[in-house]
Write an enzyme that holds these catalytic residues in place. Structure first.
Site, PDB file in Angstrom:
ATOM      1  N   GLU A  47      -3.694  -5.278   0.255  1.00 50.77           N
ATOM      2  CA  GLU A  47      -5.031  -5.508   0.826  1.00 50.77           C
ATOM      3  C   GLU A  47      -5.008  -6.653   1.837  1.00 50.77           C
ATOM      4  O   GLU A  47      -3.991  -7.349   1.998  1.00 50.77           O
ATOM      5  CB  GLU A  47      -6.031  -5.773  -0.309  1.00 50.77           C
ATOM      6  CG  GLU A  47      -6.154  -4.566  -1.225  1.00 50.77           C
ATOM      7  CD  GLU A  47      -7.260  -4.683  -2.260  1.00 50.77           C
ATOM      8  OE1 GLU A  47      -7.759  -5.804  -2.506  1.00 50.77           O
ATOM      9  OE2 GLU A  47      -7.612  -3.641  -2.846  1.00 50.77           O
ATOM     10  N   CYS A  74      -4.615   8.978   3.281  1.00 53.16           N
ATOM     11  CA  CYS A  74      -3.262   9.190   2.744  1.00 53.16           C
ATOM     12  C   CYS A  74      -2.915  10.678   2.681  1.00 53.16           C
ATOM     13  O   CYS A  74      -1.771  11.069   2.939  1.00 53.16           O
ATOM     14  CB  CYS A  74      -3.117   8.546   1.372  1.00 53.16           C
ATOM     15  SG  CYS A  74      -3.099   6.748   1.456  1.00 53.16           S
ATOM     16  N   CYS A 115      -6.481   8.964  -1.311  1.00 53.73           N
ATOM     17  CA  CYS A 115      -7.639   8.968  -0.406  1.00 53.73           C
ATOM     18  C   CYS A 115      -7.394   9.938   0.758  1.00 53.73           C
ATOM     19  O   CYS A 115      -6.280  10.435   0.957  1.00 53.73           O
ATOM     20  CB  CYS A 115      -7.922   7.555   0.112  1.00 53.73           C
ATOM     21  SG  CYS A 115      -6.861   7.050   1.479  1.00 53.73           S
ATOM     22  N   ASN A 124      -0.471  -0.855  -3.154  1.00 52.93           N
ATOM     23  CA  ASN A 124      -1.501  -1.172  -2.172  1.00 52.93           C
ATOM     24  C   ASN A 124      -1.395  -2.629  -1.741  1.00 52.93           C
ATOM     25  O   ASN A 124      -1.087  -3.509  -2.554  1.00 52.93           O
ATOM     26  CB  ASN A 124      -2.906  -0.806  -2.654  1.00 52.93           C
ATOM     27  CG  ASN A 124      -3.286  -1.357  -4.011  1.00 52.93           C
ATOM     28  OD1 ASN A 124      -2.434  -1.601  -4.856  1.00 52.93           O
ATOM     29  ND2 ASN A 124      -4.570  -1.564  -4.229  1.00 52.93           N
ATOM     30  N   CYS A 140      -2.905   1.602   1.560  1.00 49.93           N
ATOM     31  CA  CYS A 140      -2.806   2.182   0.217  1.00 49.93           C
ATOM     32  C   CYS A 140      -1.341   2.291  -0.227  1.00 49.93           C
ATOM     33  O   CYS A 140      -0.424   2.318   0.599  1.00 49.93           O
ATOM     34  CB  CYS A 140      -3.392   3.595   0.199  1.00 49.93           C
ATOM     35  SG  CYS A 140      -5.168   3.678   0.399  1.00 49.93           S
ATOM     36  N   GLU A 179       0.237   4.847  -1.376  1.00 46.53           N
ATOM     37  CA  GLU A 179       0.903   6.069  -0.906  1.00 46.53           C
ATOM     38  C   GLU A 179       1.452   5.888   0.502  1.00 46.53           C
ATOM     39  O   GLU A 179       2.573   6.284   0.822  1.00 46.53           O
ATOM     40  CB  GLU A 179      -0.081   7.246  -0.911  1.00 46.53           C
ATOM     41  CG  GLU A 179      -0.629   7.604  -2.276  1.00 46.53           C
ATOM     42  CD  GLU A 179      -1.910   6.853  -2.648  1.00 46.53           C
ATOM     43  OE1 GLU A 179      -2.052   5.669  -2.255  1.00 46.53           O
ATOM     44  OE2 GLU A 179      -2.762   7.439  -3.329  1.00 46.53           O
TER      45      GLU A 179
END
Ligand code: THU
Length: 141
Positions: A48, A93, A90, A46, A57, A59
């Site tokens: 940010e 994703c 999530c 991830n 993210c 993924e």
């Protein structure tokens, strides 16, 4: 799974990738490892951002790395988060993964190194699809 790549090996690559997470805002690191049909592995973490919504993210980092290298067919993804429980992908994703591989195997691991597997279709039934996706002929979503 493919070319001798085992679930635990893919999970180990996800765990190592988690070390590269840039997550100063949430303090929650996630790593992912995406296995392609051709036997390659693309990892992701991830990333940010001060503008929180710009966060990517783990993924999606892995998927975008793979697609940008010419890979579009995926067999499995291993996901490892910092929590004691299993870190599920999530919703965004799930939809991004669905674009390429509805029958993708999702491999999760918790803090006790236990493994659980699902298919993407288990996690995102009745997904939104476009005609372009259905022409690929992967899965029966
Ligand atoms: N995150 C992931 O990287 N993957 C998931 O499946 C769930 C959430 C990240 C986004 C954010 O950087 C942090 O975890 C907390 O939500």
């Amino acid at each position: 799974m493919t070319d001798g790549m085992e679930e635990r090996e893919l999970m180990e690559l996800a765990s190592v990738s988690r070390n590269n997470a840039y997550s100063p805002y949430s303090g929650f690191r996630v790593g992912a490892a995406l296995l392609t049909k051709s036997g390659k592995v693309f990892t992701g973490c991830n990333v940010e951002n001060a503008s929180y919504g710009a966060t990517c993210c783990a993924e999606r980092t892995a998927v975008y790395k793979a697609v940008s290298e010419g890979e579009r067919e995926f067999v499995a993804i291993a996901i490892k988060g910092d929590s004691a429980g299993f870190t599920f992908p999530c919703g965004i994703c799930r939809q991004v993964l669905m674009e390429f591989s509805p029958s993708l195997k999702i491999i999760l691991s918790n803090g006790n190194q236990e493994i659980k597997t699902f298919t993407l279709y288990d996690l995102l039934p009745k997904a939104f699809e476009s005609e372009i996706m259905s022409k690929k002929g992967d899965g029966d979503n």
